[in-house]
Design an enzyme around this catalytic site. Structure first.
Site, PDB file in Angstrom:
ATOM      1  CB  CYS A   1      80.553  25.321  25.250  1.00  0.00           C
ATOM      2  SG  CYS A   1      79.924  27.023  25.264  1.00  0.00           S
ATOM      3  CB  VAL A   2      82.936  28.089  28.447  1.00  0.00           C
ATOM      4  CG1 VAL A   2      82.233  27.165  29.417  1.00  0.00           C
ATOM      5  CG2 VAL A   2      83.908  28.979  29.195  1.00  0.00           C
TER       6      VAL A   2
END
Length: 598
Positions: free
Chosen positions: A334-335
């Site tokens: 993800c991030v």
């Protein structure tokens, strides 16, 4: 002949409201009236006890900021659906004369709708009418929004998101008077379910977060996050955990995993059966995982540069030095995958790209032009609101948790309103929901710049628009072999958005589309036998082209990733010396200290 003994029915001795013990319809008895008066009085007392405390907890909203996207104009939406009244007439015909009426045509999605899976919604005419009315109106509301003209794409997406949220909130399953299961439970328990549900709701309001699973069922290091390992480094930003090998030989090139710092790392180390970390160790990897610190006042000045330079690059250097190796395999989720892309670009610009032998991206985005529903929360008003919620330089993790829950409000909000608030059911233990509720705080400066620079302005894919410690970022310089995994039903990082990584990196790539979404699409061990994944070795310029020529494989994509890693670097060495983590008393064992901090 002996009379057949009847099976006892625990509910048989409980008369319905307005019915005496003999089953005759009567007026409510004095005892029943007294009981219901007590139920209502107790509910009022509970609300009053909490009311003033809750009012004091509400943060001020800046002038001009709105928490919800622009509201729907119901009149305009109704006018846009030309066939609405025709469907309404058919609806009444089915209710008044079902034998002669045209049957209700459910879409496949409506037929699978868990809110109406109980037979009462179809077998009892009144509730079948309520269900059909709701589904008919919902369908036309969305059609009317889609038919509106003159809106730019962002505002159209905001309007549709708000409309869907309104529709989900107004479901008849969310209200006692229109949910047959709640009515039955209320009669059976004489209202005790509503009082119990109210207790649940007030407790959630007081802590500012909806409860989704049984509290106290899971304990870190006891029955969750239990893969053996040691903390080998602690910085003000992260802890580095090294896991103990379980095979006599291990890959020479170690594996370092960067989970997102907006969640706890143990999403990749839930129960032993679901743990990607444990599975990777069992495949012969020397596994390191970064456990990020939940932000506090000491991190008020932390920005994205810190997560790249003091976080990922520092952790990579630490592993290289600790094991005496030239390179690592890296995973970014993800991030942290978005950040890993920037890290690779920075290393390339500095002539150090060979420090990462391969990079794997779990549901990560670099190009945010089609970033999905999260974009509806990113405009100037929303950024101003987020800024107003900042305390001591960090953002309370409950805000982000509520935002992600809104993206799947039907499953992550209203499902629990019905089961826990209306039906008064006890919470069930569920490790994934325990993790989902275990929120982390975010550095406010980083969060603001992340939303504005990436989601709003999409600067990461603009060569030189962003830099880290003075080093410009250009993703087209990344030639590191990359494995890119996306979830077909991902609502946080849509597959179409994740695909765009392939349009910017210039090294050898393997794209894999996994079944399910942002979490279940990643945490899908081979032993579960669930879902599927798609691969396509032919060149493809779009996700649609990839899917059209893709081959479907049942089960987990993890073995495909393992085969890809082995094709890059299959050399193994003895699992001894530095490959076995040593206990450092002041640092302790896995899962470490930072994951426990609140």
């Amino acid at each position: 002949m002996a009379e057949k003994k009847k099976t006892a029915d625990p509910k048989a001795d409980t008369p319905r409201f307005g019915e005496d013990a003999a089953g005759d319809d009567t007026q409510p008895s004095l005892g029943e009236l007294q009981h219901w008066t007590w139920v209502l009085g107790r509910a009022q007392q509970m609300l009053m006890e909490q009311g003033f405390d809750l009012m004091a907890m509400v943060p001020p909203v800046p002038q001009g900021a709105t928490l919800v996207p622009p509201a729907l104009d119901p009149a305009a939406a109704m006018r846009a659906g030309a066939d609405f009244w025709s469907d309404t007439v058919k609806l009444w015909q089915r209710f008044l004369d079902p034998a002669q009426a045209e049957p209700f045509a459910e879409t496949p999605e409506q037929a699978r709708d868990k809110r109406f899976k109980a037979p009462q919604w179809r077998e009892q005419p009144v509730f079948d009418f309520i269900r059909q009315s709701y589904l008919t109106l919902s369908n036309h509301l969305l059609k009317s929004v889609d038919a509106l003209e003159g809106l730019d794409p962002k505002h159209a997406a905001q309007l549709r998101f708000a409309t869907q949220g309104f529709i989900d909130a107004m479901s008849p399953s969310n209200f006692p008077a229109t949910n047959p299961l709640v009515l039955e439970r209320t009669i059976e328990t004489k209202g005790e379910n509503l009082l119990k549900g109210l207790q649940h709701m007030l407790k959630d309001l007081s802590k500012g977060q909806m409860t989704q699973t049984s509290e106290g069922a899971y304990e870190l290091g006891r029955n969750i996050a239990i893969t053996p390992g040691k903390v080998v480094k602690r910085t003000p930003l992260y802890e580095l955990i090294q896991y103990s090998p379980t095979t006599p030989d291990v890959f020479e090139t170690p594996l370092i995993i960067f989970p997102p710092w907006i969640n706890r790392f143990y999403i990749l180390d839930l129960s032993p059966e679901k743990s990607f970390i444990r599975w990777a160790v069992e495949q012969g990897h020397s596994v390191f995982v970064v456990s990020w610190k939940s932000a506090d006042a000491t991190m008020a000045d932390v920005v994205w540069d810190d997560y790249v330079e003091r976080g990922q690059i520092d952790a990579i250097e630490t592993v290289r030095e600790l094991l005496g190796v030239e390179a690592v395999h890296a995973i970014g989720y993800c991030v942290a995958g978005t950040t890993l892309a920037a890290t690779l670009a920075v290393l390339a610009a500095r002539g150090q790209a060979d420090k990462v032998r391969s990079a794997t991206f779990f549901t990560a985005q670099v190009d945010f032009s089609e970033a999905g529903d999260l974009q509806v929360f990113v405009d100037d008003d929303q950024l101003a609101l987020i800024q107003s919620l900042t305390t001591d330089g960090f953002l309370d993790g409950r805000y982000m948790a509520a935002t992600f829950n809104l993206l799947r409000g039907r499953d992550l909000i209203w499902n629990y309103v019905t089961s826990n608030y209306l039906l008064g059911e006890d919470y069930m233990p569920f490790d994934l929901l325990h993790w989902n509720s275990d929120v982390t705080n975010l550095p406010a400066r980083w969060h603001q710049s992340y939303l504005s620079d990436l989601y709003r302005d999409n600067r990461l894919v603009q060569a030189g628009a962003l830099s880290v410690a003075g080093t410009p970022i250009d993703l087209t310089t990344v030639t590191t072999p990359a494995y890119i995994q996306a979830g077909r039903e991902d609502h946080i990082a849509p597959a179409r958005s994740v695909w765009k990584i392939t349009e910017h990196f210039t090294g050898p790539l393997r794209f894999v589309l996994a079944g399910s979404g942002h979490i279940a699409g990643v945490v899908n061990p081979p032993s579960s036998g669930k879902y599927q994944y798609w691969t396509n070795d032919a060149p493809a310029t779009t996700l649609e082209e990839f899917v059209a020529g893709a081959t479907e494989t049942k089960g987990s994509w993890w073995p495909d990733w393992q085969a890809w890693i082995e094709a890059r670097d299959s050399h193994r060495i003895k699992a001894e010396g530095a490959r076995i983590p040593q206990l450092i008393e002041e640092l302790g064992a896995a899962p470490g200290r930072y994951v426990r901090d609140r």
